[in-house]
Each structure stands twice: as C-alpha cells, then as structure tokens.
Design a protein around this motif. Structure first.
Motif, PDB file in Angstrom:
ATOM      1  N   PHE A  80       3.691 -19.789  18.764  1.00 36.54           N
ATOM      2  CA  PHE A  80       2.350 -19.875  18.190  1.00 36.54           C
ATOM      3  C   PHE A  80       2.032 -18.539  17.542  1.00 36.54           C
ATOM      4  O   PHE A  80       2.248 -17.480  18.134  1.00 36.54           O
ATOM      5  CB  PHE A  80       1.324 -20.188  19.279  1.00 36.54           C
ATOM      6  N   GLU A  81       1.532 -18.588  16.299  1.00 33.80           N
ATOM      7  CA  GLU A  81       1.283 -17.361  15.550  1.00 33.80           C
ATOM      8  C   GLU A  81      -0.104 -17.386  14.941  1.00 33.80           C
ATOM      9  O   GLU A  81      -0.593 -18.426  14.502  1.00 33.80           O
ATOM     10  CB  GLU A  81       2.330 -17.197  14.445  1.00 33.80           C
ATOM     11  N   GLU A  82      -0.752 -16.218  14.964  1.00 37.42           N
ATOM     12  CA  GLU A  82      -2.051 -16.022  14.330  1.00 37.42           C
ATOM     13  C   GLU A  82      -2.011 -14.683  13.609  1.00 37.42           C
ATOM     14  O   GLU A  82      -1.338 -13.736  14.062  1.00 37.42           O
ATOM     15  CB  GLU A  82      -3.154 -16.029  15.402  1.00 37.42           C
ATOM     16  N   ASP A  83      -2.669 -14.579  12.457  1.00 36.48           N
ATOM     17  CA  ASP A  83      -2.630 -13.321  11.720  1.00 36.48           C
ATOM     18  C   ASP A  83      -3.895 -13.138  10.904  1.00 36.48           C
ATOM     19  O   ASP A  83      -4.695 -14.059  10.750  1.00 36.48           O
ATOM     20  CB  ASP A  83      -1.397 -13.248  10.807  1.00 36.48           C
ATOM     21  N   GLY A 102       0.809  -1.203   0.000  1.00 38.41           N
ATOM     22  CA  GLY A 102       0.000   0.000   0.000  1.00 38.41           C
ATOM     23  C   GLY A 102       0.850   1.265   0.000  1.00 38.41           C
ATOM     24  O   GLY A 102       2.043   1.251   0.337  1.00 38.41           O
ATOM     25  N   HIS A 103       0.225   2.370  -0.371  1.00 34.93           N
ATOM     26  CA  HIS A 103       0.900   3.666  -0.409  1.00 34.93           C
ATOM     27  C   HIS A 103       1.022   4.222   1.008  1.00 34.93           C
ATOM     28  O   HIS A 103       0.064   4.211   1.769  1.00 34.93           O
ATOM     29  CB  HIS A 103       0.091   4.629  -1.291  1.00 34.93           C
ATOM     30  N   HIS A 104       2.199   4.681   1.370  1.00 29.21           N
ATOM     31  CA  HIS A 104       2.464   5.227   2.706  1.00 29.21           C
ATOM     32  C   HIS A 104       2.167   4.182   3.790  1.00 29.21           C
ATOM     33  O   HIS A 104       1.504   4.467   4.786  1.00 29.21           O
ATOM     34  CB  HIS A 104       1.644   6.491   2.972  1.00 29.21           C
ATOM     35  N   ALA A 105       2.654   2.971   3.585  1.00 25.47           N
ATOM     36  CA  ALA A 105       2.456   1.907   4.573  1.00 25.47           C
ATOM     37  C   ALA A 105       3.485   2.028   5.693  1.00 25.47           C
ATOM     38  O   ALA A 105       4.553   2.613   5.527  1.00 25.47           O
ATOM     39  CB  ALA A 105       2.580   0.542   3.906  1.00 25.47           C
ATOM     40  N   GLY A 106       3.149   1.463   6.833  1.00 25.31           N
ATOM     41  CA  GLY A 106       4.074   1.448   7.961  1.00 25.31           C
ATOM     42  C   GLY A 106       3.669   0.374   8.945  1.00 25.31           C
ATOM     43  O   GLY A 106       2.595  -0.229   8.823  1.00 25.31           O
ATOM     44  N   MET A 107       4.529   0.108   9.908  1.00 25.21           N
ATOM     45  CA  MET A 107       4.275  -0.951  10.874  1.00 25.21           C
ATOM     46  C   MET A 107       4.308  -0.392  12.289  1.00 25.21           C
ATOM     47  O   MET A 107       5.168   0.421  12.624  1.00 25.21           O
ATOM     48  CB  MET A 107       5.302  -2.074  10.737  1.00 25.21           C
ATOM     49  N   VAL A 108       3.347  -0.829  13.112  1.00 24.23           N
ATOM     50  CA  VAL A 108       3.286  -0.402  14.504  1.00 24.23           C
ATOM     51  C   VAL A 108       3.175  -1.639  15.388  1.00 24.23           C
ATOM     52  O   VAL A 108       2.704  -2.692  14.951  1.00 24.23           O
ATOM     53  CB  VAL A 108       2.080   0.529  14.765  1.00 24.23           C
ATOM     54  N   GLY A 109       3.637  -1.511  16.624  1.00 22.31           N
ATOM     55  CA  GLY A 109       3.536  -2.613  17.572  1.00 22.31           C
ATOM     56  C   GLY A 109       2.136  -2.725  18.155  1.00 22.31           C
ATOM     57  O   GLY A 109       1.374  -1.765  18.184  1.00 22.31           O
ATOM     58  N   ILE A 110       1.808  -3.915  18.623  1.00 20.85           N
ATOM     59  CA  ILE A 110       0.525  -4.185  19.266  1.00 20.85           C
ATOM     60  C   ILE A 110       0.817  -4.584  20.710  1.00 20.85           C
ATOM     61  O   ILE A 110       1.644  -5.487  20.950  1.00 20.85           O
ATOM     62  CB  ILE A 110      -0.236  -5.311  18.559  1.00 20.85           C
ATOM     63  N   ASP A 111       0.160  -3.952  21.673  1.00 24.93           N
ATOM     64  CA  ASP A 111       0.440  -4.288  23.065  1.00 24.93           C
ATOM     65  C   ASP A 111      -0.211  -5.623  23.430  1.00 24.93           C
ATOM     66  O   ASP A 111      -1.031  -6.176  22.687  1.00 24.93           O
ATOM     67  CB  ASP A 111       0.008  -3.175  24.013  1.00 24.93           C
ATOM     68  N   GLU A 112       0.167  -6.152  24.593  1.00 22.84           N
ATOM     69  CA  GLU A 112      -0.260  -7.496  24.974  1.00 22.84           C
ATOM     70  C   GLU A 112      -1.775  -7.614  25.110  1.00 22.84           C
ATOM     71  O   GLU A 112      -2.371  -8.620  24.703  1.00 22.84           O
ATOM     72  CB  GLU A 112       0.415  -7.910  26.285  1.00 22.84           C
ATOM     73  N   THR A 113      -2.402  -6.582  25.668  1.00 25.95           N
ATOM     74  CA  THR A 113      -3.862  -6.633  25.834  1.00 25.95           C
ATOM     75  C   THR A 113      -4.563  -6.766  24.490  1.00 25.95           C
ATOM     76  O   THR A 113      -5.489  -7.573  24.319  1.00 25.95           O
ATOM     77  CB  THR A 113      -4.358  -5.374  26.557  1.00 25.95           C
ATOM     78  N   GLU A 114      -4.125  -5.985  23.514  1.00 25.43           N
ATOM     79  CA  GLU A 114      -4.755  -6.066  22.201  1.00 25.43           C
ATOM     80  C   GLU A 114      -4.427  -7.379  21.508  1.00 25.43           C
ATOM     81  O   GLU A 114      -5.246  -7.920  20.763  1.00 25.43           O
ATOM     82  CB  GLU A 114      -4.328  -4.886  21.321  1.00 25.43           C
ATOM     83  N   CYS A 115      -3.224  -7.911  21.751  1.00 25.76           N
ATOM     84  CA  CYS A 115      -2.863  -9.214  21.169  1.00 25.76           C
ATOM     85  C   CYS A 115      -3.872 -10.285  21.580  1.00 25.76           C
ATOM     86  O   CYS A 115      -4.372 -11.054  20.740  1.00 25.76           O
ATOM     87  CB  CYS A 115      -1.466  -9.626  21.608  1.00 25.76           C
ATOM     88  N   TRP A 116      -4.196 -10.334  22.875  1.00 27.36           N
ATOM     89  CA  TRP A 116      -5.173 -11.317  23.348  1.00 27.36           C
ATOM     90  C   TRP A 116      -6.543 -11.043  22.754  1.00 27.36           C
ATOM     91  O   TRP A 116      -7.294 -11.975  22.420  1.00 27.36           O
ATOM     92  CB  TRP A 116      -5.231 -11.311  24.869  1.00 27.36           C
ATOM     93  N   ALA A 117      -6.893  -9.772  22.608  1.00 28.07           N
ATOM     94  CA  ALA A 117      -8.191  -9.431  22.024  1.00 28.07           C
ATOM     95  C   ALA A 117      -8.274  -9.884  20.573  1.00 28.07           C
ATOM     96  O   ALA A 117      -9.316 -10.372  20.111  1.00 28.07           O
ATOM     97  CB  ALA A 117      -8.437  -7.927  22.125  1.00 28.07           C
ATOM     98  N   LEU A 118      -7.180  -9.751  19.835  1.00 23.56           N
ATOM     99  CA  LEU A 118      -7.166 -10.178  18.438  1.00 23.56           C
ATOM    100  C   LEU A 118      -7.261 -11.693  18.314  1.00 23.56           C
ATOM    101  O   LEU A 118      -7.905 -12.217  17.389  1.00 23.56           O
ATOM    102  CB  LEU A 118      -5.899  -9.665  17.748  1.00 23.56           C
ATOM    103  N   LEU A 119      -6.623 -12.410  19.235  1.00 20.65           N
ATOM    104  CA  LEU A 119      -6.741 -13.871  19.216  1.00 20.65           C
ATOM    105  C   LEU A 119      -8.179 -14.300  19.463  1.00 20.65           C
ATOM    106  O   LEU A 119      -8.606 -15.365  19.003  1.00 20.65           O
ATOM    107  CB  LEU A 119      -5.831 -14.492  20.279  1.00 20.65           C
ATOM    108  N   ASP A 120      -8.920 -13.470  20.195  1.00 23.51           N
ATOM    109  CA  ASP A 120     -10.309 -13.741  20.499  1.00 23.51           C
ATOM    110  C   ASP A 120     -10.407 -15.040  21.308  1.00 23.51           C
ATOM    111  O   ASP A 120      -9.483 -15.427  22.005  1.00 23.51           O
ATOM    112  CB  ASP A 120     -11.118 -13.799  19.205  1.00 23.51           C
ATOM    113  N   ASP A 121     -11.503 -15.722  21.216  1.00 23.95           N
ATOM    114  CA  ASP A 121     -11.738 -16.922  22.014  1.00 23.95           C
ATOM    115  C   ASP A 121     -11.133 -18.170  21.391  1.00 23.95           C
ATOM    116  O   ASP A 121     -10.657 -19.064  22.081  1.00 23.95           O
ATOM    117  CB  ASP A 121     -13.254 -17.111  22.181  1.00 23.95           C
TER     118      ASP A 121
END
Length: 233
Positions: A154-157, A85-104
């Motif tokens: 273990f990785e999820e994306d 993508g145009h003007h792409a970049g990468m940011v870190g995700i904190d631990e709380t959000e990591c668990w939220a993204l994994l969901d149940d």
C-alpha cells in the motif's frame, strides 16, 4: 453547514475549504494570512464563486498552494510535471513519521497479485491503530487476497510541483477479510468516508503491515528544508 448549503458550494469554495482543513487552519488563520476577514473567507467557501485574481493569488499563498490548484485547472493533470529541483536529494522517513504522514484517512494505492499478474489501483483508506482499513467489493483482487491472507503493498504520496519535492510512504504485509458481521460494521462506522467509487463495496479488508518505510525528496532552500547540510543525492 447543512448538507443543503454544502450542495450549493462552488467548486472553488469546496477546494478552499478542503485545503484549509487539510492544513488545520481556521477561517481566522486564513484571513490573517491573506489580509482579509473571516467573514469574507466564509463567503468565498459558501457563496461567492469568483473573487478577483489579485485576491486569489493572496489566498493561494495563504493556503500554501497555487491559483491553478484552487481553481481546479490542474485537477486532471498527473503530478510531477516540473523539472528536478536544484541541489535535490532523498532522505529516509522513520516509521513514526510515516504513520503521521498517512494521517487518519485518505486515498492511496494498493498493489496486489491478480490472475494476470500485478495490479495497482487507488483506494480510500482509514488508519486504525497501526493497521489500515479498506472497503472493497467482494469480487476484487484485494478481497480475494484478503481471503487467502496474501501479502500486498500500500502506497501513499504527496508531490509539491512548485518545488519539485515530495514524499512517499510504503506499507507491506498480509491482508485479512473481516468476517465477523459486528466487527465489520464497527469498522465501517469508524471510517471517515464510504469509498469514492460508489456503493457495493462492503467487504472490509485490513492490512497488518510488517514493513513501514518512507522516502522524502528535498530541494535545498525549498519550504520544509533548512540551510544546513544538503540531503543525500
């Protein structure tokens, strides 16, 4: 819906229901977004196999996906085919959000060291507290790692091909085999689903992560981004 009725659902109906459920939307929500009625969304999910292309486009937009994904055209294609993508970049995700993204629960990948070196393969997972539950066969590299308490990853994306962005969460730490039969049965019962790979995977393995990290690729102007400062390249 009864199990017999679910068996009669079309492939499109299953994908509509799965996408709607993942977004946390009711049929009423989808109908309002697509300019339809809840009854018609129900009909699409449970009976009607092929609506017109004009409505399919509206429905895909309502479900924040594409017609190709809804109809299964991209089901066997590896994600990430689009240009950056145009003007792409990468940011870190904190631990709380990591668990939220994994969901149940969901499907991710485990990396273990086998007899021939590193091995990576997909697994169904279940989040239990701040641990991750897997069910596997007794003779797999994951089960053998759990017997010795070895460390695994273990990785999820998720990948959004339309905007060339997405996220990745990585957990690393020791795994253990749940040997107590009563505890193992309780954990099996708590899992959303048995392994997609089929029967014979009754060994319960639990990952206790010592490290939880995540990264997100963002594209300026894409959904989920703001008009503020660009993400760091």
């Amino acid at each position: 819906m009864t199990s017999a009725a679910r068996h009669q659902m079309s492939d499109l109906g299953r994908r509509i229901e799965a996408r709607r459920t993942r977004l946390g939307l009711s049929r009423e929500d989808v109908a309002a977004r697509a300019g339809s009625t809840p009854g018609y969304i129900e009909l699409l999910e449970e009976q009607l196999p092929s609506p017109g292309i004009e409505f399919l486009v509206r429905l895909a937009n309502a479900l924040e996906t594409t017609v190709q994904d809804l109809t299964g055209y991209t089901a066997d294609l590896a994600p990430g085919k689009a240009h950056a993508g145009h003007h792409a970049g990468m940011v870190g995700i904190d631990e709380t959000e990591c668990w939220a993204l994994l969901d149940d629960h969901g499907v991710g990948r485990v990396a273990v060291t086998g007899s021939d070196g590193p091995e990576i393969y997909p697994v169904n997972y279940q989040v239990v507290g701040r641990e991750v539950l897997f069910m596997t066969a007794e003779d797999t590299p994951l089960a053998r790692a759990a017997v010795t308490g070895a460390a695994i990853a273990f990785e999820e994306d998720r990948v959004d091909d339309a905007f060339s962005q997405g996220w990745s969460v990585l957990l690393a730490g020791p795994v253990r085999k749940v040997s107590d039969p009563a505890t193992a049965q309780t954990l099996r019962a708590a899992a959303y689903s048995t392994p997609w790979a089929g029967e014979g995977r009754d060994t319960v393995v639990v990952l206790s992560p010592r490290r939880v990290t995540g990264r997100r690729v963002l594209v300026q102007g894409a959904p989920g981004t703001s008009s503020g400062p660009r993400p760091r390249p």
